[in-house]
Design a protein around this motif. Structure first.
Motif, short mmCIF file in Angstrom:
data_model
loop_
_atom_site.label_atom_id
_atom_site.label_comp_id
_atom_site.label_asym_id
_atom_site.label_seq_id
_atom_site.Cartn_x
_atom_site.Cartn_y
_atom_site.Cartn_z
N PHE A 101 0.81 -1.22 0.00
CA PHE A 101 0.00 0.00 0.00
C PHE A 101 0.84 1.27 0.00
CE2 PHE A 101 -2.46 -3.30 2.21
CZ PHE A 101 -3.46 -3.46 1.27
N GLY A 102 1.97 1.23 -0.72
CA GLY A 102 2.82 2.40 -0.82
C GLY A 102 3.70 2.65 0.38
N ASN A 103 3.73 1.74 1.32
CA ASN A 103 4.57 1.88 2.51
C ASN A 103 5.89 1.16 2.29
OD1 ASN A 103 2.55 3.21 4.23
ND2 ASN A 103 1.48 1.26 4.03
N THR A 104 6.98 1.79 2.75
CA THR A 104 8.30 1.19 2.63
C THR A 104 9.06 1.34 3.94
OG1 THR A 104 9.22 3.27 1.77
CG2 THR A 104 8.48 1.65 0.14
N LEU A 134 4.54 0.41 18.04
CA LEU A 134 3.84 -0.35 17.00
C LEU A 134 3.42 0.58 15.87
CD1 LEU A 134 2.60 -3.17 16.30
CD2 LEU A 134 0.47 -2.29 17.25
N ILE A 135 3.71 0.17 14.64
CA ILE A 135 3.31 0.92 13.46
C ILE A 135 2.41 0.02 12.63
CG2 ILE A 135 4.08 2.09 11.36
CD1 ILE A 135 6.77 2.55 12.86
N ASP A 136 1.17 0.43 12.45
CA ASP A 136 0.19 -0.36 11.71
C ASP A 136 0.13 0.14 10.27
OD1 ASP A 136 -1.92 -1.80 10.73
OD2 ASP A 136 -3.29 -1.31 12.36
N ALA A 137 0.66 -0.65 9.33
CA ALA A 137 0.65 -0.29 7.91
C ALA A 137 -0.28 -1.21 7.13
CB ALA A 137 2.06 -0.36 7.35
N THR A 138 -1.33 -1.73 7.79
CA THR A 138 -2.25 -2.67 7.15
C THR A 138 -3.39 -2.00 6.41
OG1 THR A 138 -3.62 -2.87 9.12
CG2 THR A 138 -1.79 -4.44 8.89
N HIS A 139 -3.61 -0.71 6.66
CA HIS A 139 -4.73 0.03 6.06
C HIS A 139 -6.06 -0.65 6.37
CE1 HIS A 139 -2.67 3.05 3.41
NE2 HIS A 139 -1.66 2.33 3.88
N GLY A 140 -6.20 -1.15 7.58
CA GLY A 140 -7.45 -1.74 8.02
C GLY A 140 -7.65 -3.19 7.63
N SER A 154 2.01 -5.49 8.56
CA SER A 154 1.76 -5.39 7.12
C SER A 154 0.65 -6.35 6.73
CB SER A 154 3.03 -5.73 6.34
OG SER A 154 2.78 -5.77 4.95
N ALA A 155 -0.13 -5.96 5.72
CA ALA A 155 -1.20 -6.81 5.21
C ALA A 155 -0.71 -7.74 4.10
CB ALA A 155 -2.36 -5.95 4.70
N ILE A 156 0.57 -7.65 3.78
CA ILE A 156 1.17 -8.52 2.76
C ILE A 156 1.70 -9.78 3.46
CG2 ILE A 156 2.95 -8.65 0.96
CD1 ILE A 156 0.78 -6.58 0.41
N GLN A 157 1.57 -10.93 2.82
CA GLN A 157 2.04 -12.20 3.39
C GLN A 157 3.52 -12.10 3.77
OE1 GLN A 157 0.60 -14.98 4.24
NE2 GLN A 157 -1.39 -14.82 3.27
N ALA A 158 3.89 -12.71 4.89
CA ALA A 158 5.28 -12.70 5.36
C ALA A 158 6.22 -13.28 4.31
CB ALA A 158 5.40 -13.46 6.68
#
Length: 90
Positions: free
Chosen positions: A10-13, A43-49, A66-70
């Protein structure tokens, strides 16, 4: 020296050199890591819900969700590191 950025969705790096671990969030110890980071305000939540699918631990003790698979994040990290090493050899 240019820092390599790892795309975590989601554009997070994040800066790849500072990543300590990429974890799957399914076990109780991983949930404990997440809860402790929340309590310590690291804690930084970069999952966008979306559902958390990867937990990234940084060298600064920050924990990033992250909402992307590990496995996907890990493969991006590996290819990024390999590309960086190949560029340094040239």
């Amino acid at each position: 020296m240019e820092q390599a950025l790892l795309n975590i969705g989601f554009g997070n790096t994040v800066v790849a050199e500072r990543v300590v671990a990429i974890l799957s969030p399914n076990s109780s110890p991983m949930k404990r890591i997440k809860d402790e980071a929340r309590d310590e305000r690291c804690l930084i939540d970069a999952t966008h819900g979306r559902k958390t699918r990867a937990i990234i631990v940084m060298d600064s003790n920050h924990v990033i969700l992250s909402a992307i698979q590990a496995e996907t994040v890990a493969s991006r990290f590996t290819s990024l590191v390999n590309d960086t090493e190949a560029q340094e050899e040239v």
